[in-house]
Design an enzyme around this catalytic site. Structure first.
Site, short mmCIF file in Angstrom:
data_model
loop_
_atom_site.label_atom_id
_atom_site.label_comp_id
_atom_site.label_asym_id
_atom_site.label_seq_id
_atom_site.Cartn_x
_atom_site.Cartn_y
_atom_site.Cartn_z
N THR A 211 0.78 5.47 -17.36
CA THR A 211 0.69 6.33 -16.18
C THR A 211 1.82 5.94 -15.24
O THR A 211 1.78 4.90 -14.57
CB THR A 211 -0.66 6.16 -15.47
OG1 THR A 211 -1.71 6.55 -16.36
CG2 THR A 211 -0.73 7.04 -14.22
N LYS B 67 -2.69 14.04 -14.99
CA LYS B 67 -3.35 12.74 -14.76
C LYS B 67 -3.30 12.36 -13.29
O LYS B 67 -4.30 11.90 -12.72
CB LYS B 67 -2.68 11.66 -15.62
CG LYS B 67 -3.11 10.23 -15.32
CD LYS B 67 -4.56 9.96 -15.68
CE LYS B 67 -5.00 8.54 -15.32
NZ LYS B 67 -4.40 7.52 -16.18
N LYS C 247 -2.15 2.02 -7.24
CA LYS C 247 -0.90 2.33 -7.97
C LYS C 247 -0.83 3.82 -8.31
O LYS C 247 0.19 4.49 -8.06
CB LYS C 247 -0.84 1.50 -9.24
CG LYS C 247 0.27 1.91 -10.21
CD LYS C 247 -0.16 1.76 -11.66
CE LYS C 247 0.72 2.55 -12.58
NZ LYS C 247 0.25 2.60 -13.96
#
Length: 343
Positions: free
Chosen positions: A141, A217, A292
């Site tokens: 990611t 995502k 994050k």
């Protein structure tokens, strides 16, 4: 902020273009699995380790699988526990000896560095033991801009195809092989990529062209970050008003407030058995990881000229919770503890 991003990206793009340029290949990409296939897996962390274990258990025994991680001890443990793998010393070894290569790495710069090492020099199809065009599936990611740069460099080198395929489901889903993968790729790549990822998950969703998987995502986790904070606040107010937390949760989950944090990952200890909240917020999806992903989503929003309304506030809350001694190194539902929720 945008200027800084472009400046930082320039050396990567220049380095890739100068070192990886090669003649375009006439060979077409294999969209289906061949007998005695070869796989490589890079990144045996909390997610990568169980994913690699599931992959090795699902591919044919005659298929080869090379593994690499920056921590040699993890590779040794994997070799002992799972078996039938080859531990290699570098990511270039993975690229030279594998046709299908998966990467699960923490940050954009890790992905950039790994691909620079795998693709240099651009001789994988002329001098390596395996000369077929590679398929790189990056399950990390990271931000869409960095992923696009790596994808473009990979394709222009004439050595491989690149697909972004981040996943959802956490460590529990990785262990159970029930992950959902969101992929960004050309349509002709989907059948082969789905075949590979289905050995580690239950659902593979083609979101569109390159970087679409990452965009999906980040959109999902942006929503999750906000829903979690809202759930923590709603449960806190209900408990402070004297409502029973289980009864309140049951009502919410049959009404319009229902969401994953309220139903599956409820932040009040004891409401959901075996949830992180019921285990002192240990395990689950760490607050630093949520922070994050939220930062990556906010970065992508700025680069797309989209002004976030709530994300900045959420980032401050997660940063504060991650730094709080009572909350650090715990599941992101620990925000409930951070705001003073009754446990």
């Amino acid at each position: 902020m945008r200027a800084a991003s472009r400046t930082a990206a320039a050396p990567l793009t220049q380095a890739f273009s100068s070192a990886l340029a090669g003649p375009a290949s006439r060979r077409s990409f294999a969209t289906s699995r061949r007998a005695d296939a070869s796989y490589g897996f890079i990144g045996l962390g909390q997610m990568g380790y169980p994913m690699a274990r599931n992959l090795r258990s699902k591919i044919a025994q005659s298929d080869t699988m090379c593994i690499h991680d920056v921590n040699p001890a993890v590779c040794e443990q994997f070799e002992k526990e799972v078996g039938n793998v080859k531990v290699v010393q570098s990511v270039r070894d993975i690229a030279e000896n594998s046709e299908t290569i998966l990467t699960v790495l923490p940050q954009p710069h890790h992905v950039q560095n790994v691909f620079q090492q795998m693709l240099r020099p651009p001789t994988l199809r002329t001098e390596a033991p395996i000369k077929q065009e590679r398929l790189f599936i990056d399950c990390s990611t990271i931000d869409p801009r960095s992923s696009a740069q790596v994808a473009n460099a990979t394709h222009s080198s004439g050595q491989a195809k690149f697909v972004d395929a981040p996943m959802s489901g956490g460590a529990v889903g990785a262990a159970a092989g029930s992950l959902t993968f969101m992929i960004g790729s050309a349509p002709e790549m989907v059948p082969r990529v789905t075949e590979v990822l289905s050995m580690m998950g239950k659902r593979v969703v083609h979101m569109g062209p390159q970087t679409s998987g990452l965009k999906a995502k980040l959109a999902n986790n942006y929503l999750l970050a906000l829903n979690n904070i809202a759930t923590c606040e709603a449960m806190n107010m209900g408990v402070k008003w004297g409502l029973d937390p289980k009864t309140l949760s049951d009502m919410i989950n049959t009404a319009t407030g229902k969401c994953w944090p309220s139903e599956v990952n409820n932040p009040v200890p004891g409401v959901v058995e075996n949830s992180p909240a019921s285990k002192d917020y240990k395990g689950g999806f760490g607050t630093t990881l949520m922070l994050k992903d939220l930062k990556l989503a906010l970065q992508a929003l700025v680069e797309s000229d989209i002004e976030p309304m709530l994300g900045g506030y959420a980032k401050e809350i997660y940063a504060a919770a991650a730094a709080d001694e009572k909350c650090k190194d715990r599941d992101f539902s620990v925000v409930y503890r951070y705001i003073g929720g009754k446990e």
